[in-house]
Enzyme design. Structure first.
Site, mmCIF file in Angstrom:
data_model
loop_
_atom_site.group_PDB
_atom_site.id
_atom_site.type_symbol
_atom_site.label_atom_id
_atom_site.label_comp_id
_atom_site.label_asym_id
_atom_site.label_seq_id
_atom_site.Cartn_x
_atom_site.Cartn_y
_atom_site.Cartn_z
ATOM 1 N N LEU A 159 102.756 35.817 40.999
ATOM 2 C CA LEU A 159 101.919 35.010 41.849
ATOM 3 C C LEU A 159 100.509 35.364 41.580
ATOM 4 C CD1 LEU A 159 103.371 35.385 45.852
ATOM 5 C CD2 LEU A 159 102.824 33.286 44.239
ATOM 6 N N ASP A 160 99.595 34.585 41.379
ATOM 7 C CA ASP A 160 98.381 34.820 41.045
ATOM 8 C C ASP A 160 97.406 35.810 41.874
ATOM 9 O OD1 ASP A 160 98.220 33.307 38.554
ATOM 10 O OD2 ASP A 160 97.831 31.269 39.949
ATOM 11 N N HIS A 161 96.625 36.493 41.357
ATOM 12 C CA HIS A 161 95.932 37.551 42.198
ATOM 13 C C HIS A 161 95.446 37.094 43.483
ATOM 14 C CE1 HIS A 161 91.835 40.064 42.662
ATOM 15 N NE2 HIS A 161 92.957 41.005 43.003
#
Length: 194
Positions: free
Chosen positions: A42-44
């Site tokens: 999952l993106d930052h």
């Protein structure tokens, strides 16, 4: 011994255990065996359901493009979403992936009639009285880099907050950011239809 976990990855945390950039990582929240790693990412700046395991078969199956599995995202966007935008997202839109045009697969998309019951984000979403927001439920069977954000931007409604709520039948239900649930293999495999 094979280990299986479902976690609620908080906002502004990398989907890995180390960082050379000084950003928060999963190690700041979870004390897990050294051989356990995230399945996918999952993106930052996204939050929500992330799976961790040391079972290599899970990684191979879930990340194989031929193995279609549903991922449900709850997405807060800037503005009041139109039915035309929803229709475009459902039918697939052309986004840029690695410098090339890519037509997204058909998706299940609906507008939440009211804001879903989600935990407060820290820090909170910027609030502007004059510009309303909408919440969408978007269900995909593919996972290109920053796909949901690119899709909503393409139809004119930039993403403000992105939560992965579900992978197949495994959900965040009852979880808060930073929560971890250990699972046994049979339940994990059944919920993920592996």
């Amino acid at each position: 011994m094979q280990r299986y976990f479902a976690i609620y990855k908080p906002y502004l945390v990398l989907s890995q255990f180390t960082s050379t950039e000084g950003k928060k990582t999963l190690a700041d929240y979870f004390d897990l065996p050294a051989d356990v790693y995230p399945v996918g990412r999952l993106d930052h700046d996204s939050e929500g359901l992330l799976l961790l395991t040391n079972d290599a078969q899970v990684n191979q199956r879930l990340l194989n493009p031929k193995h279609k599995h549903e991922r449900e995202y709850w997405v807060q966007v800037d503005g009041l979403v139109t039915t035309d935008a929803v229709r475009q997202l459902q039918n697939g839109v052309v986004i840029n992936i690695d410098g090339k045009p890519y037509k997204t697969a058909k998706a299940k998309v609906e507008i939440f009639p009211a804001s879903p019951d989600v935990s407060e984000r820290v820090p909170p979403i910027r609030f502007r009285k004059s510009i309303p927001t909408s919440w969408l439920k978007i269900v995909l069977t593919e996972g290109k880099n920053r796909q949901v954000r690119r899709m909503t931007a393409h139809v004119g409604f930039p993403t403000l907050r992105l939560i992965r709520y579900r992978i197949e039948q495994l959900t965040l239900n009852g979880m808060q950011p930073g929560d971890l649930i250990p699972m046994n293999k049979a339940v994990f495999y059944a919920l993920l239809k592996l």
